[in-house]
Design a protein around this motif. Structure first.
Motif, PDB file in Angstrom:
ATOM      1  N   LEU A  74      18.603  -6.433  23.263  1.00 26.14           N
ATOM      2  CA  LEU A  74      18.102  -6.252  24.632  1.00 26.14           C
ATOM      3  C   LEU A  74      18.709  -7.369  25.477  1.00 26.14           C
ATOM      4  CD1 LEU A  74      16.040  -5.280  26.836  1.00 26.14           C
ATOM      5  CD2 LEU A  74      14.359  -6.769  25.732  1.00 26.14           C
ATOM      6  N   PHE A  75      19.390  -7.008  26.532  1.00 25.25           N
ATOM      7  CA  PHE A  75      20.059  -8.040  27.330  1.00 25.25           C
ATOM      8  C   PHE A  75      19.906  -7.741  28.814  1.00 25.25           C
ATOM      9  CE2 PHE A  75      23.766  -5.377  28.189  1.00 25.25           C
ATOM     10  CZ  PHE A  75      23.696  -4.480  27.128  1.00 25.25           C
ATOM     11  N   SER A  76      19.811  -8.798  29.598  1.00 20.30           N
ATOM     12  CA  SER A  76      19.641  -8.621  31.048  1.00 20.30           C
ATOM     13  C   SER A  76      20.880  -9.133  31.768  1.00 20.30           C
ATOM     14  CB  SER A  76      18.422  -9.394  31.532  1.00 20.30           C
ATOM     15  OG  SER A  76      18.495 -10.750  31.140  1.00 20.30           O
ATOM     16  N   HIS A  77      21.108  -8.566  32.952  1.00 22.58           N
ATOM     17  CA  HIS A  77      22.161  -9.089  33.829  1.00 22.58           C
ATOM     18  C   HIS A  77      21.551  -9.279  35.221  1.00 22.58           C
ATOM     19  CE1 HIS A  77      22.510  -4.719  34.549  1.00 22.58           C
ATOM     20  NE2 HIS A  77      22.915  -5.060  35.772  1.00 22.58           N
ATOM     21  N   PRO A  78      22.064 -10.190  36.013  1.00 25.94           N
ATOM     22  CA  PRO A  78      21.422 -10.485  37.302  1.00 25.94           C
ATOM     23  C   PRO A  78      21.452  -9.329  38.302  1.00 25.94           C
ATOM     24  CG  PRO A  78      22.847 -12.298  36.643  1.00 25.94           C
ATOM     25  CD  PRO A  78      23.103 -11.184  35.685  1.00 25.94           C
ATOM     26  N   ALA A  79      22.560  -8.632  38.418  1.00 26.69           N
ATOM     27  CA  ALA A  79      22.624  -7.589  39.453  1.00 26.69           C
ATOM     28  C   ALA A  79      23.788  -6.641  39.212  1.00 26.69           C
ATOM     29  CB  ALA A  79      22.791  -8.233  40.837  1.00 26.69           C
ATOM     30  N   ASP A  80      23.581  -5.383  39.595  1.00 30.19           N
ATOM     31  CA  ASP A  80      24.660  -4.387  39.564  1.00 30.19           C
ATOM     32  C   ASP A  80      25.728  -4.758  40.604  1.00 30.19           C
ATOM     33  OD1 ASP A  80      22.964  -3.087  37.817  1.00 30.19           O
ATOM     34  OD2 ASP A  80      22.341  -1.552  39.253  1.00 30.19           O
ATOM     35  N   PHE A  81      26.881  -4.229  40.462  1.00 29.59           N
ATOM     36  CA  PHE A  81      27.984  -4.414  41.426  1.00 29.59           C
ATOM     37  C   PHE A  81      28.317  -5.894  41.635  1.00 29.59           C
ATOM     38  CE2 PHE A  81      26.316  -0.197  42.535  1.00 29.59           C
ATOM     39  CZ  PHE A  81      27.480   0.543  42.519  1.00 29.59           C
ATOM     40  N   THR A  82      28.245  -6.688  40.569  1.00 30.26           N
ATOM     41  CA  THR A  82      28.658  -8.091  40.661  1.00 30.26           C
ATOM     42  C   THR A  82      29.711  -8.319  39.574  1.00 30.26           C
ATOM     43  OG1 THR A  82      26.803  -8.719  39.273  1.00 30.26           O
ATOM     44  CG2 THR A  82      26.506  -8.987  41.644  1.00 30.26           C
ATOM     45  N   PRO A  83      30.635  -9.241  39.819  1.00 30.86           N
ATOM     46  CA  PRO A  83      31.820  -9.297  38.957  1.00 30.86           C
ATOM     47  C   PRO A  83      31.563  -9.743  37.517  1.00 30.86           C
ATOM     48  CG  PRO A  83      31.929 -10.978  40.701  1.00 30.86           C
ATOM     49  CD  PRO A  83      30.752 -10.099  41.011  1.00 30.86           C
ATOM     50  N   VAL A  84      30.826 -10.856  37.351  1.00 34.96           N
ATOM     51  CA  VAL A  84      30.614 -11.351  35.975  1.00 34.96           C
ATOM     52  C   VAL A  84      29.853 -10.291  35.173  1.00 34.96           C
ATOM     53  CG1 VAL A  84      29.580 -13.159  34.554  1.00 34.96           C
ATOM     54  CG2 VAL A  84      30.620 -13.768  36.749  1.00 34.96           C
ATOM     55  N   CYS A  85      28.819  -9.716  35.803  1.00 32.65           N
ATOM     56  CA  CYS A  85      28.017  -8.683  35.122  1.00 32.65           C
ATOM     57  C   CYS A  85      28.884  -7.499  34.702  1.00 32.65           C
ATOM     58  CB  CYS A  85      26.894  -8.196  36.029  1.00 32.65           C
ATOM     59  SG  CYS A  85      25.739  -9.482  36.488  1.00 32.65           S
ATOM     60  N   THR A  86      29.816  -7.127  35.549  1.00 34.16           N
ATOM     61  CA  THR A  86      30.680  -5.986  35.222  1.00 34.16           C
ATOM     62  C   THR A  86      31.517  -6.300  33.982  1.00 34.16           C
ATOM     63  OG1 THR A  86      30.743  -5.354  37.556  1.00 34.16           O
ATOM     64  CG2 THR A  86      32.439  -4.414  36.138  1.00 34.16           C
ATOM     65  N   THR A  87      32.019  -7.544  33.893  1.00 29.51           N
ATOM     66  CA  THR A  87      32.812  -7.880  32.699  1.00 29.51           C
ATOM     67  C   THR A  87      31.931  -7.878  31.452  1.00 29.51           C
ATOM     68  OG1 THR A  87      32.501 -10.297  32.944  1.00 29.51           O
ATOM     69  CG2 THR A  87      34.429  -9.315  34.027  1.00 29.51           C
TER      70      THR A  87
END
Ligand code: BEZ
Length: 218
Positions: free
Chosen positions: A42-55
């Motif tokens: 289970l993992f979280s990311h800060p926000a959609d449509f953001t560069p680090v999260c996309t990678t």
């Protein structure tokens, strides 16, 4: 500016993963059902449509065969709407050909983020930090990572940690510093004098001291 009080629970290693129901990109899901008979990351990311999260999300998607081979399901989360998730998944697929097939939780009310200590107000009061929970098939949390907003995680380390946990369970051993699959593992120290004598007589072991010995596993 005053920091808003956020009622987060901070799960610990060894706790049973808090159960929840959520809206995800693959439909409504109950975590304890999803976790049945398989490991879950289970993992979280800060926000959609953001560069680090996309990678990062692309990194998880690109390793889908690895995770399947290791009986591990993925589930992402951010404090975004389901429409945002769908639009982002579609945009990444169209631009790069990488499809995030695993479920992504739309945690707009922050319910799951708060259950898992993903909202860390010193970092952000509205976006989840980059958390990773490795949960075994009994529902127990086995490993936790928290990364800040501005540093992406390391996929090699996530994979290594998963293999290390599974290998440790299978062989009842521990992993030394920087252990990689194929390296020797650490066997538990003897607890009796008889055990010590047996340890000393074992020529298969690499024995550094009475309490520190390594062996190869097949
Ligand atoms: C990113 O994924 O690029 C990002 C998201 C939130 C804050 C900073 C960076």
């Amino acid at each position: 500016m005053e920091t808003q009080e956020i009622k987060n629970t901070m799960p610990r290693i060894g706790d049973i993963a808090p159960d929840f129901e959520a809206i995800t990109t693959t439909g409504n899901l109950k975590f304890s059902d999803y976790n049945k008979e398989s490991w879950v990351i289970l993992f979280s990311h800060p926000a959609d449509f953001t560069p680090v999260c996309t990678t990062e999300m692309s990194g998880f998607a690109n390793e889908s065969n690895f995770f399947e081979k290791h009986n591990t399901k993925l589930i992402g989360l951010s404090i975004d709407s389901i429409h945002s998730h769908i639009a982002w998944v579609n945009a990444v697929d169209e631009k790069t050909g990488v499809l995030f097939e695993f479920p992504i939780i739309a945690d707009l009310d922050m319910k799951v983020a708060k259950l898992y200590g993903m909202l860390q107000p010193g970092e952000s009061e509205t976006a989840a930090v980059r958390a990773v929970f490795i949960i075994d098939p009994t529902g127990k949390i086995r490993l936790i990572m928290y990364y800040p907003l501005n540093v992406g995680r390391n996929m090699d380390e996530i994979k290594r940690a998963l293999i290390a946990l599974q290998t440790s369970d299978e062989h009842k051993v521990a992993m030394p510093l920087n252990w990689q699959p194929g390296d020797k593992v650490i066997v538990g120290a003897p607890k009796t004098l008889e055990g010590l004598a047996a340890r000393k007589a074992d020529t298969e072991l690499e024995q550094i001291d009475w309490y520190l010995a390594k062996k190869s596993i097949g």
